[in-house]
Design an enzyme around this catalytic site. Structure first.
Site: not given
Lengths: 276, 276
Positions: A146, A222, A254
């Site tokens: 991320s 996600d 995610h």
């Protein structure tokens, strides 16, 4: 440097250490996994940069990387994601301030005195690590999740020759065009957007790319796809003829369940680059 | 039953579910990993019972079991370690009350209205699981860590024929002779120690043992060795001619770094028993 803990893990040692950081002007904590092979001499080092809200600990306990690093004889370093402590600026938004350093050097108040994660991760922490531990400075790779995927990609492309390989899990791909990016760059770097482009993996891919293998995994389920903008990086990689693999992983979200699922592939990918 | 979350992991699904428990007279939460193979029909089930202070979540995110369960086509269930919520008794000592159910049915005030983890784990939760998910009731194994290792061993020995295999990570081996046991049994079961012996793995090994393969791992650097008393179980296994393997793992402590290091071995051990 202070040893906060050391636990035997997969035949090696998972340590947690803290030290005074001059870059961030506060105490910083990091995790370092040394495989058994480090007892016999310097081993390759794989950086794992973490995402928003994380400390050094999240990936260290949830990503399952040690198993594969132990097998390949690779060390893992898990830096924190921001300066912390009393006197360090913060914000009620989880995406800004402590836990959200974004791997840049802040130039704006109130962030500039401490939020210098770019210098910390690219200069101060490497010097400390290579001085203190049996690590092979000429055999490094970098990955992250991320915000940490953003950090891994932008740092790898900004230090040609330093990293043999780069990979990312669900990276923030195009922060100059995303809520995860514009908010932080405005705050940390100011409103002159020309200072932002050095910290956007999509723009860097188009401008200079990465001279080595590159692997990106992104889950199709996600919950942050609109903020991550994988389509921008995928397009840029293809358009710029950047060598690499971009995988859309069906049904994954995610979370660290996604990261741990593909960790074996990522460690193997870097291990292969280290042996090339 | 309520679905709290479902995340794709290692080709399967890591779910978290809650339901009203009649055994514990409160809502209970558990984690369940279903491998991809469960889409085609019932799969074997491996129970993982957790230790003091844990919820359903700790092992689910830190033990790294899903990778190996996915490969072997085995489901994993992670029950909570006690009843919880308002109106449920508790104690300031982390080793008593919420997070410390010890896998017994409390008979004493104030614990008896809710602390019935024996019935929950051996009766209510299995019935719910086998009704709701594609799980093969005739192919089960059980393992656990610390207090959960105690639970796994005592439950396996108390239900002959139910489990093909049993294993444990740093189990509380001999609670009737340990601070981790005497405190809880006094509180939950009362001062008549004859009611305690049904919940002591060392005594049960001597009395009837387990009819199947048994694997125990214990770190030599465990900070709780005096409370776990591995020497009592090791002696009992040998004296009672209990088939099994007891491994002292050099340099490992009581943490999840120890558990995750040997998880691959434990899942393989159960998978082999499931195929026998």
């Amino acid at each position: 440097m202070k040893t906060l803990s050391e636990n035997r893990a997969f035949g090696g040692v998972q340590g947690v250490y803290s030290h005074r950081s001059s870059a961030c002007a506060c105490d910083m904590t990091f995790g370092l996994f040394l495989p058994a092979q480090a007892e016999d001499g310097p081993v390759p080092l794989l950086w794992f940069l973490s995402g928003l809200t994380c400390t050094h600990e999240n990936a260290m306990v949830k990503a399952g990387a040690q198993r594969w690093a132990a097998e390949a004889g690779i060390a893992l370093v898990f830096p924190d994601t921001s300066p912390r402590g009393e006197g360090v600026a913060n914000d009620p938004d989880f995406a800004l301030g402590q836990g959200a350093g974004f791997y840049v050097n802040a130039t704006q108040a109130p962030w500039s005195p401490h939020f210098r994660m770019w210098d910390y991760v690219t200069d101060e922490l490497p010097r400390l690590l290579f001085n203190a531990f049996p690590l092979a400075e000429d055999v490094q790779g970098i990955t992250g999740h991320s915000m940490g995927g953003h950090g891994a990609l932008t740092i790898a492309m900004s230090f040609p020759g330093r990293f043999r390989s780069v990979s990312a899990f669900a990276p923030i791909c195009n922060p100059v065009a995303s809520d995860w990016g514009r908010l932080q760059f405005s705050a940390y770097l100011g409103n002159d957007e020309t200072t932002w482009v050095a910290h956007d993996a999509t723009l860097l891919t188009k401008k200079r790319g990465f001279d080595g293998p590159m692997l990106v995994d992104q889950g199709t389920a996600d919950q942050f796809l609109d903020k991550l903008r994988p389509e921008a990086l995928a397009e840029a990689m293809a358009a710029a003829r950047q060598g690499g693999t971009f995988r859309m992983q069906k049904g994954y979200d995610h979370s660290y369940f996604f990261v741990s699922t593909f960790m074996e592939d990522h460690v193997s990918f870097h291990a292969e680059a280290f042996m090339a």
